[in-house]
Design a protein around this motif. Structure first.
Motif, PDB file in Angstrom:
ATOM      1  N   ASP A 207      39.223  74.165  40.612  1.00  0.00           N
ATOM      2  CA  ASP A 207      40.047  73.672  41.711  1.00  0.00           C
ATOM      3  C   ASP A 207      39.273  72.533  42.361  1.00  0.00           C
ATOM      4  O   ASP A 207      38.318  72.772  43.097  1.00  0.00           O
ATOM      5  N   PRO A 208      39.658  71.279  42.094  1.00  0.00           N
ATOM      6  CA  PRO A 208      38.896  70.140  42.609  1.00  0.00           C
ATOM      7  C   PRO A 208      39.152  69.827  44.082  1.00  0.00           C
ATOM      8  O   PRO A 208      38.507  68.935  44.634  1.00  0.00           O
ATOM      9  N   MET A 209      40.098  70.529  44.699  1.00  0.00           N
ATOM     10  CA  MET A 209      40.381  70.354  46.130  1.00  0.00           C
ATOM     11  C   MET A 209      40.532  71.748  46.715  1.00  0.00           C
ATOM     12  O   MET A 209      41.606  72.172  47.123  1.00  0.00           O
ATOM     13  N   CYS A 210      39.429  72.503  46.772  1.00  0.00           N
ATOM     14  CA  CYS A 210      39.481  73.956  46.903  1.00  0.00           C
ATOM     15  C   CYS A 210      39.676  74.471  48.323  1.00  0.00           C
ATOM     16  O   CYS A 210      39.957  75.661  48.508  1.00  0.00           O
ATOM     17  N   SER A 212      39.405  76.393  51.508  1.00  0.00           N
ATOM     18  CA  SER A 212      38.629  77.584  51.854  1.00  0.00           C
ATOM     19  C   SER A 212      38.384  78.509  50.664  1.00  0.00           C
ATOM     20  O   SER A 212      37.854  79.599  50.834  1.00  0.00           O
ATOM     21  N   GLY A 213      38.789  78.092  49.453  1.00  0.00           N
ATOM     22  CA  GLY A 213      38.422  78.838  48.248  1.00  0.00           C
ATOM     23  C   GLY A 213      39.381  79.913  47.816  1.00  0.00           C
ATOM     24  O   GLY A 213      39.033  80.740  46.960  1.00  0.00           O
ATOM     25  N   THR A 214      40.601  79.923  48.340  1.00  0.00           N
ATOM     26  CA  THR A 214      41.535  81.005  48.020  1.00  0.00           C
ATOM     27  C   THR A 214      41.869  81.056  46.537  1.00  0.00           C
ATOM     28  O   THR A 214      41.848  82.134  45.919  1.00  0.00           O
ATOM     29  N   LEU A 215      42.196  79.917  45.930  1.00  0.00           N
ATOM     30  CA  LEU A 215      42.517  79.904  44.500  1.00  0.00           C
ATOM     31  C   LEU A 215      41.330  80.370  43.660  1.00  0.00           C
ATOM     32  O   LEU A 215      41.503  81.082  42.663  1.00  0.00           O
ATOM     33  N   LEU A 216      40.134  79.995  44.066  1.00  0.00           N
ATOM     34  CA  LEU A 216      38.934  80.387  43.319  1.00  0.00           C
ATOM     35  C   LEU A 216      38.741  81.900  43.341  1.00  0.00           C
ATOM     36  O   LEU A 216      38.470  82.521  42.306  1.00  0.00           O
ATOM     37  N   ILE A 217      38.865  82.481  44.523  1.00  0.00           N
ATOM     38  CA  ILE A 217      38.652  83.920  44.659  1.00  0.00           C
ATOM     39  C   ILE A 217      39.740  84.706  43.947  1.00  0.00           C
ATOM     40  O   ILE A 217      39.469  85.676  43.228  1.00  0.00           O
ATOM     41  N   GLU A 218      40.999  84.283  44.113  1.00  0.00           N
ATOM     42  CA  GLU A 218      42.084  84.975  43.434  1.00  0.00           C
ATOM     43  C   GLU A 218      41.945  84.853  41.924  1.00  0.00           C
ATOM     44  O   GLU A 218      42.268  85.794  41.177  1.00  0.00           O
ATOM     45  N   ALA A 219      41.451  83.719  41.434  1.00  0.00           N
ATOM     46  CA  ALA A 219      41.220  83.555  40.004  1.00  0.00           C
ATOM     47  C   ALA A 219      40.148  84.524  39.503  1.00  0.00           C
ATOM     48  O   ALA A 219      40.286  85.127  38.432  1.00  0.00           O
ATOM     49  N   ALA A 220      39.095  84.691  40.281  1.00  0.00           N
ATOM     50  CA  ALA A 220      38.030  85.618  39.879  1.00  0.00           C
ATOM     51  C   ALA A 220      38.532  87.063  39.844  1.00  0.00           C
ATOM     52  O   ALA A 220      38.182  87.830  38.945  1.00  0.00           O
ATOM     53  N   LEU A 221      39.360  87.433  40.826  1.00  0.00           N
ATOM     54  CA  LEU A 221      39.916  88.784  40.843  1.00  0.00           C
ATOM     55  C   LEU A 221      40.796  89.016  39.611  1.00  0.00           C
ATOM     56  O   LEU A 221      40.752  90.091  38.997  1.00  0.00           O
ATOM     57  N   ILE A 222      41.579  88.013  39.240  1.00  0.00           N
ATOM     58  CA  ILE A 222      42.446  88.136  38.063  1.00  0.00           C
ATOM     59  C   ILE A 222      41.609  88.169  36.788  1.00  0.00           C
ATOM     60  O   ILE A 222      41.860  88.985  35.888  1.00  0.00           O
ATOM     61  N   GLY A 267      34.673  75.142  42.089  1.00  0.00           N
ATOM     62  CA  GLY A 267      35.439  74.599  43.187  1.00  0.00           C
ATOM     63  C   GLY A 267      34.737  73.403  43.794  1.00  0.00           C
ATOM     64  O   GLY A 267      33.506  73.390  43.921  1.00  0.00           O
ATOM     65  N   TYR A 268      35.531  72.387  44.154  1.00  0.00           N
ATOM     66  CA  TYR A 268      34.980  71.185  44.767  1.00  0.00           C
ATOM     67  C   TYR A 268      35.853  70.796  45.959  1.00  0.00           C
ATOM     68  O   TYR A 268      37.053  71.063  45.985  1.00  0.00           O
ATOM     69  N   ASP A 290      30.414  84.488  39.723  1.00  0.00           N
ATOM     70  CA  ASP A 290      31.488  83.890  38.929  1.00  0.00           C
ATOM     71  C   ASP A 290      31.949  82.533  39.445  1.00  0.00           C
ATOM     72  O   ASP A 290      32.644  81.811  38.721  1.00  0.00           O
ATOM     73  N   ILE A 291      31.622  82.201  40.693  1.00  0.00           N
ATOM     74  CA  ILE A 291      32.178  81.006  41.323  1.00  0.00           C
ATOM     75  C   ILE A 291      31.061  80.099  41.824  1.00  0.00           C
ATOM     76  O   ILE A 291      30.151  80.540  42.524  1.00  0.00           O
ATOM     77  N   THR A 292      31.155  78.812  41.472  1.00  0.00           N
ATOM     78  CA  THR A 292      30.232  77.800  41.970  1.00  0.00           C
ATOM     79  C   THR A 292      31.028  76.767  42.755  1.00  0.00           C
ATOM     80  O   THR A 292      32.047  76.262  42.275  1.00  0.00           O
ATOM     81  N   ILE A 293      30.575  76.451  43.972  1.00  0.00           N
ATOM     82  CA  ILE A 293      31.281  75.508  44.832  1.00  0.00           C
ATOM     83  C   ILE A 293      30.321  74.420  45.276  1.00  0.00           C
ATOM     84  O   ILE A 293      29.177  74.709  45.646  1.00  0.00           O
ATOM     85  N   SER A 294      30.771  73.178  45.248  1.00  0.00           N
ATOM     86  CA  SER A 294      29.928  72.073  45.694  1.00  0.00           C
ATOM     87  C   SER A 294      30.790  70.964  46.272  1.00  0.00           C
ATOM     88  O   SER A 294      31.998  70.904  46.044  1.00  0.00           O
TER      89      SER A 294
END
Length: 506
Positions: A207-210, A212-222, A267-268, A290-294
């Motif tokens: 997610d290049p426009m992440c 607060s990270g909701t898509l990232l976290i939901e993706a990890a849960l899935i 996530g970016y 599972d998630i890296t954000i920068s």
């Protein structure tokens, strides 16, 4: 671990309704099918089904795309206030509301006979209170903030359905979000978007426009098949007279279906405040492995080394925007074209002129409501060279399922009154999910102080490359016993007070 629950109330099937956002009904129906639900029927913003008490508990804990789970207890005709009052009065409310318990009523009304949903709420409350006063000489108290029993009445024309709300607070409030940036994406919508892509962890996720990270976290849960409800501290059905604590403990602590995730989620965001917020939320969810954000501007996006999928929710120019909105979308299209060949990108947006600026032909357009906005979720199959060559080499631009979805793309147009009705229901659901501001969840959405519930939330920790579930009570006040990895219950007196983000008390 085998555990049988053979009492008749547990095994008896009954009718249920799972509510969701417009556009996610089919995804929710697929989830319910996987859970083993029967008699599944898709409606507007809901899916009806049948199942037993165990399925109801699982639906609340394990469904990614449900807002709440209702258990209908009565269907009747309501052509006037008197007729509705009389039908509510016929129900034996002592079966549902015990002495000393509080209750509340939410109303959803689509009827010319009842123009005001609050009027319906008052009539239902009056009937219940009058019955108790007549039979016991006492009346139950009404609590809007934290009732023991939540009721929901739905009236369409003259057809009324009165239900018990088994969820309580909307299921989109997972419990992992500590802070939010402006206009955060709703968790249920985020999960629905990911499930619509068909992705379940087979590639990297970006997610290049992440935000607060909701898509990232939901993706990890899935990807890990983690139940999204494990972060919540309570459900409404826990206060029901027939609540089965042992059954719920078993379901809540069962992690047997979780799986390994062999890829990674990135996530970016250009805004450092958003990056820090996303990091905070990811850490609270115990998913840092599972998630890296920068911090990174999308215009600097480079082609990933591994096979990847992009799912993102850029600004729409509604509630949140950028200095030059159309230029932003033009840049998105340029980056996808030059740096994302061989992969698929999915973009949720609202304005047609924004999509036009992307300059790429989508392979599918799926109508989805984001709050009150009728948006589209578009897939862009990125490939190098000409489409003719791509197809001749076996490339698939649009799957059969996507072709079927596209054939139904105008289904929202049949219900043009939906936006008006949605605004009437905002108090009953999540409201406009793009109206939030940057807030700390030390306060609720009205700005009122809320108590720190971190002791009650299920905690997670990354340790030696493995995610360990902390075995402590998810709700000390009820003496919840944890279920550890060795299928053994720990002592009730275990110290469950932990610091946030996995640090133990000194």
């Amino acid at each position: 671990m085998e555990q049988a629950f053979n009492d008749t109330t547990t095994n008896k099937d009954f009718e249920m309704i799972a509510k969701t956002f417009m556009g996610l009904e089919n995804v929710l129906a697929e989830e319910l099918t996987s859970l083993g639900a029967n008699n599944i029927e898709i409606g507007r913003r809901m899916v009806s089904f049948t199942g037993n008490k165990e399925l109801m508990y699982r639906a609340n804990v394990q469904l990614h795309t449900a807002i709440r789970i209702l258990k209908p207890i009565a269907h009747f005709k309501a052509r006037s206030a008197e007729e509705m009052y009389d039908n509510v009065l016929k129900i034996d409310w002592s079966k549902y509301i015990e002495k000393g318990k509080t209750f509340s009523v939410d109303s959803v009304v689509y009827s010319d006979d009842f123009r005001n949903s609050r009027f319906v709420t008052y009539k239902v409350k009056d009937a219940i209170v009058d019955q108790f006063r007549k039979n016991t000489g006492e009346r139950p108290n009404i609590s809007v903030a934290n009732p023991d029993i939540r009721l929901n009445i739905h009236i369409a024309d003259d057809n009324a359905t009165l239900s018990l709300d088994s969820s309580g607070e909307s299921l989109h409030r997972r419990g992992y979000r500590q802070e939010a940036v402006e206009a955060p994406l709703n968790e249920v919508l985020a999960a629905g978007m990911i499930l619509m892509t068909g992705w379940k962890g087979e590639t990297d996720f970006i997610d290049p426009m992440c935000g607060s990270g909701t898509l990232l976290i939901e993706a990890a849960l899935i990807a890990r098949n983690i139940s999204p409800g494990v972060f919540r501290k309570e459900y409404a059905f826990e206060k029901w007279p027939d609540f089965d604590k042992d059954l719920f403990d078993y379901i809540y602590n069962d992690d047997s279906q979780e799986r390994e995730f062999y890829h990674h989620i990135y996530g970016y965001d250009i805004d450092m405040k958003a990056v820090n917020t996303a990091l905070l939320n990811v850490r609270a969810a115990g998913l840092t492995k599972d998630i890296t954000i920068s911090q990174q501007d999308f215009k600097d996006f480079k082609k990933p080394e591994q096979k990847s999928i992009i799912v993102t929710n850029p600004p729409y120019g509604e509630r949140i925007s950028t200095p030059n909105l159309l230029a932003t979308y033009k840049m998105i299209g340029e980056r996808l074209k030059h740096e994302f060949g061989g992969n698929n990108a999915w973009i949720l947006s609202y304005r047609e002129e924004c999509f036009d600026q992307i300059g790429l032909k989508p392979s599918i357009k799926i109508p989805v409501y984001n709050g009150s906005l009728e948006c589209e979720f578009r897939k862009y199959a990125m490939f190098d060279g000409r489409m003719k060559d791509f197809r001749s080499e076996g490339g698939i631009v649009k799957t059969e399922a996507e072709k079927k979805e596209m054939a139904e793309k105008h289904r929202f147009k049949k219900h043009r009154d939906f936006k008006q009705r949605l605004s009437e229901e905002e108090d009953n659901e999540a409201g406009d999910i793009r109206t939030f501001r940057f807030i700390s969840f030390e306060k609720d959405h009205l700005g009122r102080e809320r108590r720190d519930d971190r002791r009650d939330r299920k905690d997670w920790k990354d340790r030696e490359g493995k995610r360990e579930r902390r075995s402590f009570s998810r709700n000390e006040t009820k003496g919840r016993k944890p279920f550890d990895r060795n299928n053994k219950r720990r002592d009730k007196g275990i110290d469950s007070r932990r610091r946030m983000f996995g640090d133990e008390e000194d």
